[in-house]
Motif scaffolding. Structure first.
Motif, PDB file in Angstrom:
ATOM      1  N   LEU A 147      33.025  40.534  66.237  1.00  0.00           N
ATOM      2  CA  LEU A 147      33.864  39.616  65.580  1.00  0.00           C
ATOM      3  C   LEU A 147      35.072  39.357  66.216  1.00  0.00           C
ATOM      4  O   LEU A 147      35.322  38.120  66.606  1.00  0.00           O
ATOM      5  N   ARG A 148      35.905  40.249  66.309  1.00  0.00           N
ATOM      6  CA  ARG A 148      37.369  40.346  66.933  1.00  0.00           C
ATOM      7  C   ARG A 148      37.202  39.819  68.359  1.00  0.00           C
ATOM      8  O   ARG A 148      37.914  38.820  68.850  1.00  0.00           O
ATOM      9  N   LYS A 149      36.376  40.355  69.192  1.00  0.00           N
ATOM     10  CA  LYS A 149      36.123  40.120  70.498  1.00  0.00           C
ATOM     11  C   LYS A 149      35.630  38.561  70.693  1.00  0.00           C
ATOM     12  O   LYS A 149      36.173  37.875  71.339  1.00  0.00           O
ATOM     13  N   THR A 150      34.581  38.310  69.786  1.00  0.00           N
ATOM     14  CA  THR A 150      34.050  36.977  70.246  1.00  0.00           C
ATOM     15  C   THR A 150      35.063  36.043  69.602  1.00  0.00           C
ATOM     16  O   THR A 150      35.293  34.786  70.244  1.00  0.00           O
ATOM     17  N   CYS A 151      35.625  35.987  68.555  1.00  0.00           N
ATOM     18  CA  CYS A 151      36.985  34.970  68.161  1.00  0.00           C
ATOM     19  C   CYS A 151      38.019  34.881  69.099  1.00  0.00           C
ATOM     20  O   CYS A 151      38.503  33.685  69.348  1.00  0.00           O
ATOM     21  N   GLN A 152      38.216  36.124  69.631  1.00  0.00           N
ATOM     22  CA  GLN A 152      39.440  35.901  70.614  1.00  0.00           C
ATOM     23  C   GLN A 152      39.071  35.075  71.825  1.00  0.00           C
ATOM     24  O   GLN A 152      39.770  34.599  72.437  1.00  0.00           O
ATOM     25  N   GLU A 153      37.835  35.724  72.167  1.00  0.00           N
ATOM     26  CA  GLU A 153      37.361  34.959  73.603  1.00  0.00           C
ATOM     27  C   GLU A 153      37.163  33.352  73.567  1.00  0.00           C
ATOM     28  O   GLU A 153      37.460  32.590  74.528  1.00  0.00           O
TER      29      GLU A 153
END
Length: 419
Positions: free
Chosen positions: A191-197
């Motif tokens: 979730l952290r990676k997706t939201c940041q990208e």
């Protein structure tokens, strides 16, 4: 026959009048007044149904979402909340709407508002007690250790794809929790990676669920800081990982900082209790002293890589009060001498955590440390003067952890000097 018919008609009219109708509507000998009255009543009921007036009355005069069901939310302590269907929401389908298929009930909004009031009451309206400072105009600002992640550019198509992916990840997290499973760190990292990208945010179904997911992320960051290994955080620093997850969930800064400080304080208390317990065990088991030093080393790493605790924070006083009942003054004094060497820049915080006045114990610790180093240097010079030994360079500092000075140390201090 005609006369009898007129008498029957008069009786029917009198009977209709006795039923409570104040008027008659006779057409060709038939009274249509009851038909007219019942037609008007049915028409009024149909109009009320179309305007949902009946539902408004049943809801106590307040708007009630339709097209959903009542569920029991475990994250809110088993409270019953209304969960509307996704069809009752308008607007575009984003990560926020995907992750809250059942919507957001009025009870959630009330819970969030009351929790904000409770947080303000605990901190006295000043977020500096939980690691944040207050601005000149009274607006809370983020603490220095809070490391917000950078904002990455994302095209419209990339943003839409990340919104859909983030919504699916959030749904997976919530479904797993409903099955009684813990929040998966792998899903939180995804979730952290997706939201940041995609530079998007998600909104869990309930405020309690949102806080629980964030608390799980903070606990993972605390474990990584103690181990000095950030691989589980995708090589992000603990403060940046925590700040990133808070932004992904759309949390208020003050509430996110408060939860992070509480989790860190709990971990600090656990490490100090571990050290106290092992010091007590070292009286019969010398190996336990090594475990005590290891617990203090993990604590020093936590204070270094996730410096969420401030010496003046109320959580520090709570940790000190719990240690006061579980250890003696001499044990805590000895712990301070070791911890102050492991994290010299946090000596004042270490003193407060162990229920000491920094102005009194820090000079004492420095004097004891200098005396131990001088004694060690003298011993090395004595050994170097023996045949076959080379004298070390003059002024070379001694290494290792020194215990308290002999004038104020206990038997545990002698054991720790050997460690």
């Amino acid at each position: 026959m005609k006369r009898k018919a007129q008498e029957i008609l008069v009786k029917q009219q009198e009977a209709a009048r006795s039923n409570g109708l104040p008027f008659k509507l006779v057409i060709r000998g038939t009274d249509f007044a009851p038909v007219v009255v019942w037609s008007v009543i049915l028409a009024a009921l149909a109009a009320a149904y179309r305007s949902r007036f009946v539902q408004w009355l049943l809801a106590g005069g307040s708007a009630q979402p339709t097209g959903g069901k009542w569920v029991y939310d475990r994250s809110l302590g088993g409270r019953k909340v209304w969960v509307p269907d996704s069809g009752s929401f308008g607007g575009p389908t984003t990560a926020t709407s995907l992750s809250e298929k059942a919507g957001r009930s009025r009870m959630d909004e009330e819970f969030e508002r009351l929790s904000s009031f409770a947080a303000a009451a605990r901190t006295g309206g000043d977020t500096s007690t939980s690691g944040a400072a207050s601005g000149a105009a009274g607006t809370p600002t983020l603490p220095a250790w809070w490391d917000a992640p950078p904002v990455l550019y994302a095209s419209a198509s990339r943003k839409a794809a990340c919104e859909a992916d983030a919504g699916r990840i959030m749904s997976r997290l919530e479904i797993a929790k409903n099955r009684g499973e813990d929040y998966s760190l792998a899903d939180i990292r995804a979730l952290r990676k997706t939201c940041q990208e995609g530079h998007v945010t998600v909104k869990p179904k309930t405020v309690g669920g949102r806080d629980a997911i964030f608390r799980a992320a903070v606990e993972a960051a605390v474990a990584a800081a103690q181990a000095r290994n950030f691989e589980s955080l995708d090589e992000a620093s603990p403060p940046r990982f925590i700040a990133g997850v808070a932004a992904d969930l759309g949390m208020e800064d003050g509430r996110a900082v408060g939860i992070a400080v509480a989790v860190v304080a709990s971990a600090v208390r656990a490490r100090l209790l571990d050290a106290v317990t092992n010091i007590k065990l070292s009286r019969t088991d010398p190996e336990a002293m090594t475990e005590a030093v290891y617990a203090l080393a993990r604590l020093a790493s936590l204070l270094e890589y996730l410096p969420a605790l401030d010496a003046e924070a109320p959580q520090v006083d709570m940790v000190a009060s719990s240690l006061r009942a579980a250890s003696s003054v001499e044990e805590r004094r000895y712990l301070f001498h070791l911890l102050a060497q492991l994290t010299e820049d946090k000596a004042a915080l270490a003193a407060r955590l162990l229920d000491f006045d920094p102005k009194l114990v820090i000079p004492e610790q420095q004097a004891a440390l200098q005396a131990a180093r001088a004694e060690q240097a003298e011993l090395e010079r004595f050994e170097a003067a023996a045949p076959g030994k080379e004298e070390p360079a003059k002024g070379e500092p001694a290494t290792g952890l020194a215990g308290p000075s002999s004038s104020s140390s206990s038997s545990a201090g002698k054991d720790a000097g050997a460690v």
